[in-house]
Design a protein around this motif. Structure first.
Motif, PDB file in Angstrom:
ATOM      1  N   VAL A 117      11.412 -33.967 -50.709  1.00 38.21           N
ATOM      2  CA  VAL A 117      11.304 -32.789 -51.556  1.00 38.21           C
ATOM      3  C   VAL A 117      11.906 -33.103 -52.917  1.00 38.21           C
ATOM      4  O   VAL A 117      12.917 -33.787 -53.027  1.00 38.21           O
ATOM      5  N   GLY A 118      11.233 -32.615 -53.958  1.00 36.27           N
ATOM      6  CA  GLY A 118      11.732 -32.782 -55.318  1.00 36.27           C
ATOM      7  C   GLY A 118      11.317 -31.595 -56.158  1.00 36.27           C
ATOM      8  O   GLY A 118      10.715 -30.638 -55.659  1.00 36.27           O
ATOM      9  N   MET A 119      11.612 -31.665 -57.460  1.00 33.82           N
ATOM     10  CA  MET A 119      11.358 -30.528 -58.340  1.00 33.82           C
ATOM     11  C   MET A 119      10.499 -30.865 -59.556  1.00 33.82           C
ATOM     12  O   MET A 119      10.303 -30.002 -60.407  1.00 33.82           O
ATOM     13  N   THR A 120       9.982 -32.095 -59.651  1.00 35.63           N
ATOM     14  CA  THR A 120       9.322 -32.472 -60.915  1.00 35.63           C
ATOM     15  C   THR A 120       7.946 -33.122 -60.784  1.00 35.63           C
ATOM     16  O   THR A 120       7.281 -33.318 -61.795  1.00 35.63           O
ATOM     17  N   ALA A 121       7.489 -33.458 -59.586  1.00 35.55           N
ATOM     18  CA  ALA A 121       6.201 -34.162 -59.473  1.00 35.55           C
ATOM     19  C   ALA A 121       5.032 -33.291 -59.902  1.00 35.55           C
ATOM     20  O   ALA A 121       4.012 -33.795 -60.384  1.00 35.55           O
TER      21      ALA A 121
END
Length: 293
Positions: free
Chosen positions: A183-187
Motif C-alpha cells: 500500500v502507498g499514497m502516490t502511484a
C-alpha cells in the motif's frame, strides 16, 4: 528510433540522485501548473537521465497536494521516454519485509481528490491500463536489482490510498484479505497519466513497514518509516545506477504499446474539440492531435 531518456521520480526519502555527471538544473513550466521541483538533468555512462523529487526537496508536498499532471507533462516535455518511479510503501505479506523491494505490475486506485487525466470535456480519450507497467522496463529493473544485490520480488499489486493518514487496522486487514501486496499514497494517478502521455513506466515499491495488520510489529509511524527509508534510498540508488549504466541508447518499442497508447484512444471528433484543451495537450498528445507544445 527515438533517443532513450530515463526519468526518475524519487519518492519519500529520495530527494536527489547522486552519481550523475554533467549535472544541470532547470525550472520548466507546464500548462497544468508547477511541477514538484526543478528538474535535475545529467547522465550516467552514456544514458541521459532526468530526476524529479515527487514531494519536492525537503518533502514539501503531501501525496494529495502533488501536481501529478504537471510532473508527467514536464517529463514528457523534456523528452523522457521511460519513467522509473521510486515509491515507499507498506507491506501486506510477511515475506515482503521492510527493506525489500517490489517491482509492481498491477495497481488499484482508492484515491478520490486528485485530477487523474489530462483529457476531459472537449477532448475525451480512453487509454488501456490492463497492463500498466512496461514489461521490458520492468525486466531491466529486475536485472538491475540482481546486479546490485538488492532483495526484490518481481510482480505485485500496489493499492494506492488517498492519505495522508496511515490505514486503519480494518482497512489494512481488508486489503490484505483481497490479496494486495503493498500500500502507498502516490502511484495513482501517476501511472494513469504516464500512460496517457505515452511514456513507458515501471514502479519500484520500497517496503518500509507492515502497515498495521501485523500483530507482532508496532503500528506504522513516521519515525519507523524514516529509519528504513535511509537504507532503502541507498539500495534504490544502486538499482538506478545499474539500470542507467546498461540502458539502451534508443528507446525500445513497448510490446504492450504503452508508448503508443493514444493511437486509438481519442473519442472526440476533430471539429468539436476544445482548442484550449488541445493546446494544453500539446506535449502530452501532440503526436496524435497535431497540437504544438
Amino acid at each position: 528510433m527515438t533517443k532513450a531518456i530515463v526519468g526518475i521520480i524519487g519518492g519519500s526519502g529520495i530527494y536527489d540522485l547522486p552519481g550523475l555527471s554533467d549535472v544541470r538544473e532547470e525550472h520548466v513550466t507546464t500548462p497544468w501548473g508547477e511541477p514538484s521541483d526543478a528538474l535535475r538533468f545529467g547522465r550516467l555512462g552514456n544514458t541521459e537521465a532526468v530526476f524529479l523529487p515527487r514531494h519536492g526537496r525537503g518533502h514539501r508536498l503531501s501525496p494529495s497536494g502533488i501536481n501529478y499532471r504537471a510532473n508527467i507533462d514536464v517529463l514528457k516535455r523534456v523528452g523522457v521516454t521511460d519513467i522509473i518511479s521510486l515509491s515507499a510503501c507498506g507491506s501486506y505479506r510477511a515475506e515482503l519485509y521492510p527493506g525489500m523491494f517490489v517491482l509492481i505490475d498491477q495497481f488499484v486506485d482508492r484515491t478520490h481528490l486528485r485530477a487523474s487525466s489530462f483529457f476531459g470535456n472537449g477532448c475525451v480519450a480512453h487509454v488501456s491500463l490492463a497492463h500498466p507497467v512496461a514489461p521490458r522496463l520492468a525486466a531491466r529493473l529486475a536485472d538491475a536489482a540482481e546486479e546490485a544485490g538488492v532483495a526484490y520480488q518481481k510482480g505485485g499489486t500496489y493499492i494506492c490510498m488517498e492519505g495522508p493518514q496511515f490505514s486503519s487496522r480494518a482497512e489494512s486487514l481488508t486489503y490484505k484479505s483481497l490479496g494486495y501486496d503493498v500500500v502507498g499514497m502516490t502511484a495513482m494517478p501517476e501511472v494513469k497519466l504516464a500512460r496517457e502521455a505515452e511514456i513507458s513506466y515501471a514502479t519500484v515499491a520500497m517496503v518500509t513497514d507492515y502497515d498495521c495488520w501485523h500483530e507482532e510489529h508496532d503500528v506504522v509511524d513516521v519515525a519507523s518509516v524514516i529509519k528504513v527509508m535511509h537504507a532503502n534510498s541507498a539500495n534504490a540508488q544502486k538499482i538506478v545506477a545499474s539500470l542507467l549504466q546498461n540502458f539502451p541508447a534508443e528507446h525500445e518499442p513497448c510490446p504492450i504499446g504503452s508508448d503508443r497508447a493514444l493511437d486509438h484512444a481519442i473519442m472526440t471528433a476533430p471539429a468539436v474539440r476544445d482548442p484550449e484543451l488541445v493546446k494544453k495537450l500539446g506535449a502530452v498528445a501532440g503526436r496524435v492531435l497535431g497540437a504544438g507544445g
